[in-house]
Design an enzyme around this catalytic site. Structure first.
Site, PDB file in Angstrom:
ATOM      1  N   ASN A   1      -3.744  25.022  -1.677  1.00  0.00           N
ATOM      2  CA  ASN A   1      -4.047  24.111  -2.782  1.00  0.00           C
ATOM      3  C   ASN A   1      -2.787  23.274  -2.987  1.00  0.00           C
ATOM      4  O   ASN A   1      -1.822  23.729  -3.590  1.00  0.00           O
ATOM      5  CB  ASN A   1      -4.384  24.948  -4.024  1.00  0.00           C
TER       6      ASN A   1
ATOM      7  N   ARG B   1      -8.447  23.330  -0.909  1.00  0.00           N
ATOM      8  CA  ARG B   1      -9.060  22.726  -2.074  1.00  0.00           C
ATOM      9  C   ARG B   1      -8.909  21.203  -1.929  1.00  0.00           C
ATOM     10  O   ARG B   1      -7.798  20.706  -1.757  1.00  0.00           O
ATOM     11  CB  ARG B   1      -8.336  23.181  -3.329  1.00  0.00           C
TER      12      ARG B   1
ATOM     13  N   HIS C   1     -13.548  20.711 -11.086  1.00  0.00           N
ATOM     14  CA  HIS C   1     -13.396  22.166 -11.286  1.00  0.00           C
ATOM     15  C   HIS C   1     -14.608  22.940 -10.761  1.00  0.00           C
ATOM     16  O   HIS C   1     -14.907  24.043 -11.220  1.00  0.00           O
ATOM     17  CB  HIS C   1     -13.163  22.516 -12.781  1.00  0.00           C
TER      18      HIS C   1
ATOM     19  N   ARG D   1      -3.510  14.364 -19.629  1.00  0.00           N
ATOM     20  CA  ARG D   1      -4.582  13.352 -19.503  1.00  0.00           C
ATOM     21  C   ARG D   1      -5.368  13.288 -20.806  1.00  0.00           C
ATOM     22  O   ARG D   1      -5.543  14.310 -21.465  1.00  0.00           O
ATOM     23  CB  ARG D   1      -5.512  13.714 -18.339  1.00  0.00           C
TER      24      ARG D   1
ATOM     25  N   GLU E   1     -10.505  30.443  -7.966  1.00  0.00           N
ATOM     26  CA  GLU E   1     -10.911  29.349  -7.073  1.00  0.00           C
ATOM     27  C   GLU E   1     -10.520  29.651  -5.630  1.00  0.00           C
ATOM     28  O   GLU E   1     -11.230  29.285  -4.698  1.00  0.00           O
ATOM     29  CB  GLU E   1     -10.245  28.039  -7.535  1.00  0.00           C
TER      30      GLU E   1
END
Ligand code: ADP
Length: 424
Positions: A29, A114, A202, A262, A400
């Site tokens: 990742n 990812r 996600h 963000r 993940e």
């Protein structure tokens, strides 16, 4: 098989069943200044055992590598001068060296990555080829901070170790089955056709949570569930019978909930204002929206919830209150999309570790019949709502990386190219 600088390269995909080889799967990742990685060993026909977790951070500035066993024991710690590890490919070299040493000269049988954006085309994981990389490059403008970093190690491995099959797993893929209404903006059809759609992100996290429901909260597996992935990036997903039907993120990972840096949902007119009135360039606006907003922008103190929770500055309070408020508002929206709600799940860094945030969210949702079990919540128990709560609330740690490792195995087993047709 052959040796390559002390690494044993594995056979290419067309030489037979890769899955029959009992070896390891590396999950990568890659971000702008870090590469996180995990190594899994195949166990039986479909099981995976995590062997280690590591990350190389501070690329180009203060590069340092930490690797821990699955149990948390430190296996390796290293630091280098900034110039020695000044790019993602150089960082990857350090990771490969560590792994090669650790695995006695062998390399993993495959690498799963990812990849944040799969655009319209990729709704399932895909085995990487040069053509696929070229296609994924086209999505860089849709995820300017994430996509180039995700692709950097893919390109390096493709170039340097082409024998190792690589699989791209997309954060958008799990949401591609959204009904059309959840996929649309009210913009002209031509823009929709060129890909200006609500993708949602996600997805690997939500897919993992959906896969856990039958064993953790069986009564929710066939129900209407809202999952809040609250990490440094944050979003929420509406699951109906384990499938994503709507989510708070849209075309890019800027939409929806406020995040560490963000802003979340924003009137598009603000971007016009910044362009026209304040004369900011597109690059300056991009920097502002990805790096200077959210909890950091609101508080002026930090993007980290731990720091904000520990501060008595009213601006920290405001940022956290806003975060909780937007989660509550988005819950209303997703519950409406689902036409009901049976369960609410918290996951990711904040969702798994911040009882105060969970409690504040649950109290805001008391009107839905949610009741907090304060003791269970304080101890991060899996079930954090009371027996009489109309909606069951759970904390389920996400994984993940395991999801990526599973997809990588499945993809190799099926020798899938996984490239669907363009939707009409
Ligand atoms: P990512 O994978 O997107 O980097 P994580 O899911 O690891 O994000 O979440 C990171 C964030 O989780 C941190 O920025 C911090 O705000 C929050 N966090 C982690 N641990 C705690 C904690 N114990 N209490 C409150 N917040 C926490």
């Amino acid at each position: 098989m052959r040796d390559r600088g002390g690494f044993r390269a594995q056979p290419a995909l067309d030489t037979g069943s890769v899955v029959a080889m009992s070896d390891t799967i590396l999950v990568l990742n890659a971000g702008s200044s870090s590469i996180k990685f995990q190594l899994f060993a195949r166990n039986g026909s479909s099981g995976l055992d995590r062997l280690l977790k590591g990350q190389i951070e501070g690329i180009g500035v203060n590069p340092n590598l930490t690797v821990k066993s699955a149990a948390g024991e430190v296996l390796s710690e290293n630091r280098w001068p900034g110039a020695e590890v000044g790019s993602v490919p150089l960082a990857l070299e350090k990771v490969v060296h560590f792994l090669s040493d650790h695995l006695g000269g062998k390399l993993p049988v495959a690498v799963g990555h990812r990849v944040v954006h799969g655009g319209i085309r990729f709704s399932v994981p895909v085995i990487i080829t040069a053509e696929i990389v070229a296609e994924l490059e086209k999505f860089v403008p849709l995820a300017p901070l994430h996509q180039p970093n995700n692709l950097a190690p893919i390109k390096t491995i493709l170039e340097r170790l082409p024998e190792i099959p690589q699989v791209a797993c997309f954060d958008t893929a799990f949401h591609r089955g959204h009904p059309e209404l959840a996929d649309r903006y009210a913009i002209p059809e031509t823009l929709y056709r060129e890909g200006v759609r609500r993708y949602g992100f996600h997805g690997l996290s939500y897919e993992y949570i959906a896969s856990r429901l039958p064993s953790v909260a069986q009564q929710l597996a066939d129900g209407k569930v809202i999952v809040a992935h609250l990490g440094s990036g944050a979003s929420m997903c509406a699951l109906n019978k384990g499938r994503s039907i709507d989510s708070t993120m849209g075309f890019t990972a800027l939409d929806g909930l406020p995040m560490g840096t963000r802003p979340g949902q924003l009137d598009a007119g603000i971007v016009l204002y910044l362009l026209q009135k304040n004369g900011l360039s597109a690059t300056q606006i991009e920097r502002l929206l990805y790096n200077e907003c959210g909890l950091k922008g609101l508080s002026g103190i930090s993007n980290d919830v731990r720091v904000l929770l520990g501060s008595d500055d009213p601006r920290a309070r405001l940022a956290l209150d806003y975060f909780v408020h937007r989660i509550a508002v988005m819950t209303g929206a997703l519950a409406a999309a689902l036409e009901g709600i049976d369960g609410f799940i918290f996951t990711a860094g904040i969702g798994e570790n911040a009882p105060a945030i969970r409690e504040a969210v649950m109290k805001r949702l008391a009107w839905l019949g949610i009741e907090v079990d304060t003791q269970a919540n304080a101890s991060n128990s899996p079930l954090i709502s009371t027996k009489s709560s109309r909606i069951a609330c759970w904390v389920i740690p996400t994984d993940e990386e395991l999801m990526i490792a599973r997809h990588t195995l499945d993809c190799l087993a099926a020798h899938k190219t996984c490239v669907p047709e363009l939707p009409q």
